[in-house]
Scaffold this active site. Structure first.
Site, short mmCIF file in Angstrom:
data_model
loop_
_atom_site.label_atom_id
_atom_site.label_comp_id
_atom_site.label_asym_id
_atom_site.label_seq_id
_atom_site.Cartn_x
_atom_site.Cartn_y
_atom_site.Cartn_z
CD GLU A 44 -2.15 7.52 1.98
OE1 GLU A 44 -2.96 7.12 2.82
OE2 GLU A 44 -1.82 8.72 1.86
NE ARG A 270 -7.14 -1.41 10.55
CZ ARG A 270 -6.75 -0.68 9.52
NH1 ARG A 270 -7.60 -0.36 8.57
NH2 ARG A 270 -5.51 -0.25 9.41
CE LYS A 280 -0.23 2.66 5.65
NZ LYS A 280 -0.43 2.78 4.21
#
Ligand code: ATP
Ligand code: MG
Length: 570
Positions: A44, A270, A280
């Site tokens: 994203e 992850r 982020k």
């Protein structure tokens, strides 16, 4: 908080490399379920890539490469409020820097907004989606919990025609943000909360970086993602474990829509690191609140920061070769292990140079005034092909302030009054006198050199206990050097609930009065060298010919290697 199963033994990536995802892909190819392997990396564009992303990048691009398929770069740009062109650009730069290439396969979820809209209408017509007037808060209230089923919305049984009409008016901009949403009609009592009539579309009167003001409704991740995969013919849609619970919804949408292909989603763990926060959103706050100078501030765990700091991408890739995909725990990889891989690459590749960070003047009283000799210095002892360079040597030199002690303790072997040391590649010098200023601070050392020791060896075979780096005063070039420490003070930042409290107030030290050898004025930004005895350094983009600025990439001390040695025992 240790390296668990995810750090496997060192096996470089190769076609034979196997992990559970590669096993699945290999079986799909072998058994004819996939004629071509197509993967994608779907960031994203709401921030810069961080140290976790390379795991997903290397996995998706790596698998495509290994199986002769292709990997798409697809921006998941469904939230115009948070997304920016700056991020789209930086993400592409970072992936290329890491060494991966999507060729012509650059896509955007926003390319599919028309198709997604048509598919939403398809669901409405099939009685599988409805417009809900409940507010976001009410929707949350109705959703239930892990132990309690949800409740149906009072708007759930609207007629298909009314839904079509309302959805079209949502799109036409008749309603304000948040007034209505489109939801899938699945099952409010499902044990999986993601299946309790998930929201597919919301109203957002916001300008999109790519589609401008064409749309005022935007699909949510769950509605955009799998369908984008299907449009692009993705065979293996790899994502991190937090999406595991979304997989039933992913599959439901693929089953209930007339999509052109049937992708499957697989999840992997992850990657996290000690002393590091990878989110982020939080990293963006550090930037906007001024805790760091920008996304590429060398203290940040972003790829652009590591590039600026001089990390070679090979170091990161070598590290990733050792990271396994499984492991459902939340433990973090040791940041020292990444640093170890980076040092390993730099040790082999980095040119050696002289720099003095905290200069102290040294005058060789028996060396002829005005004479300059060129001594031969080795560029990289690990790599003979790197050759040698000439370094100017003269009567007045700079040495490192730390390399002298007037009253040395027992284990200090460097320069002291009356003691002889080797100046690397040049001569042996003995300290004969110490000059101080009015406040008693040492400002200069007086020395005598032995002309018989040119090149750094004595004919009588005597060997000083220390070898120092040095610079000729006349030739040294001033520079600023920025030394970085960890951004957080503890291996598990935020464990006590406050990330800010764990920020390291001393994460950067700027040394203004450093000196470097003349060859360093021409070093390009991004090229990392070793300042002998001090660490790895590279020119910062702030550097100008008249104002050199260097970042310390890493110090020389390899704590990971030390830990490994301890673990191995004596
Ligand atoms: P963040 O929470 O930091 O914003 P994200 O998951 O929202 O991260 P995206 O840009 O949406 O980040 O993710 C792009 C891809 O990278 C996704 O497939 C995601 O699963 C993967 N990814 C993100 N963070 C990590 C990580 N720490 N380790 C491995 N893969 C990651
Ligand atoms: Mg995200």
């Amino acid at each position: 908080m240790t390296s668990d199963s995810r750090v496997s033994s060192r096996t470089p990536a190769s076609p034979e490399r196997r992990d559970f995802i590669r096993e699945i892909v290999a079986a799909d190819v072998r058994e004819g379920r996939a004629s071509e392997v197509v993967t994608r990396f779907p960031p994203e564009p709401n921030g810069y890539l961080h140290l976790g992303h390379p795991k997903a990048i290397a996995l998706n691009f790596g698998i495509a490469q290994e199986f002769g398929g292709r990997c798409h770069l697809r921006f998941d740009d469904t939230n115009p409020i948070k997304e920016e062109q700056e991020y789209i650009d930086s993400i592409q730069e970072d992936i290329r820097w890491l060494g991966f290439d999507w060729g012509e396969h650059l896509y955007f979820a926003s390319d599919y907004f028309h198709q997604l809209y048509d598919w939403a209408v398809h669901l409405i017509k099939a009685g599988q989606a409805y417009v809900d007037d409940l507010s976001a808060d009410k929707i949350r209230e109705h959703r239930g919990t892990l132990t309690e089923p949800g409740k149906n919305s009072p708007w759930r049984d609207r007629s298909i025609d009314e839904n079509l009409n309302l959805f079209e008016r949502m799109r036409a901009g008749e309603f304000p943000d948040g007034a209505r949403v489109l939801r899938a009609k699945i099952d409010m009592a499902s044990p999986n909360i993601n299946m309790r009539d998930p929201v597919l579309y919301r109203i957002l009167h916001a300008t999109h970086p790519r589609t401008g003001d064409e749309w005022c409704i935007y699909p949510l991740y769950d509605f955009a993602h799998g369908q984008s995969d299907a449009i692009e013919g993705i065979t293996h849609s790899l994502c991190t474990l937090e999406f595991e619970d979304h997989r039933p919804l992913y599959d439901w949408l693929i089953e209930n829509l007339p999509v052109p292909s049937r992708p499957h989603q697989y999840e992997f763990a992850r990657l996290n690191f000690t002393y590091t926060v990878l989110s982020k959103r939080f990293l963006g706050r550090l930037v906007s609140e001024g805790h760091v100078r920008g996304w590429d501030d060398p203290r940040m765990p972003t790829l652009s920061a590591l590039r600026r700091r001089g990390f070679p991408p090979e170091g990161l890739r070598n590290f990733l070769d050792m990271v396994s995909l499984g492991g459902k725990g939340t433990s973090a990889a040791e940041i020292e292990m990444l640093e170890h891989e980076v040092r390993d690459v730099l040790n082999r590749r980095a040119l050696r140079r002289f720099a003095v960070l905290r200069p102290l003047r040294l005058v060789i009283e028996n060396y002829p005034e005005g004479q300059v000799e060129e001594v031969e210095a080795v560029n990289n002892p690990e790599d003979p092909s790197a050759g040698t360079r000439k370094a100017p040597f003269a009567r007045e030199l700079w040495i490192e302030r730390d390399d002298f002690m007037e009253d040395p303790p027992r284990k200090f072997f460097r320069l002291a009054p009356g003691r002889e040391v080797r100046l690397r590649y040049a001569y042996f010098v003995t300290c004969t006198d110490v000059v101080k200023d009015a406040s008693g601070e040492i400002v200069e050392l007086r020395c005598a050199y032995d002309p018989e020791t040119r090149g750094g060896d004595a004919p009588d075979g005597r060997r000083p206990k220390a070898t120092l780096h040095w610079l000729s005063s006349e030739h040294a070039v001033p520079a600023q050097v920025r030394i970085y420490d960890r951004l957080f003070t503890r291996p598990d930042p935020g464990a006590d609930g406050d990330l800010y409290a764990d920020l390291n107030p001393n994460s950067e030290t700027v040394l203004q009065e450093c000196l470097v050898e003349p060859a360093l004025t021409e070093l390009p930004v991004g090229e990392t060298v070793q300042f002998e005895r001090l660490g790895y350094f590279c020119p910062d983009p702030d550097s100008t010919p008249g104002g050199l600025v260097f970042n310390r990439t890493l110090g020389l001390r390899d704590t990971w290697a030390k830990l490994q040695a301890q673990a191995a025992g004596p």
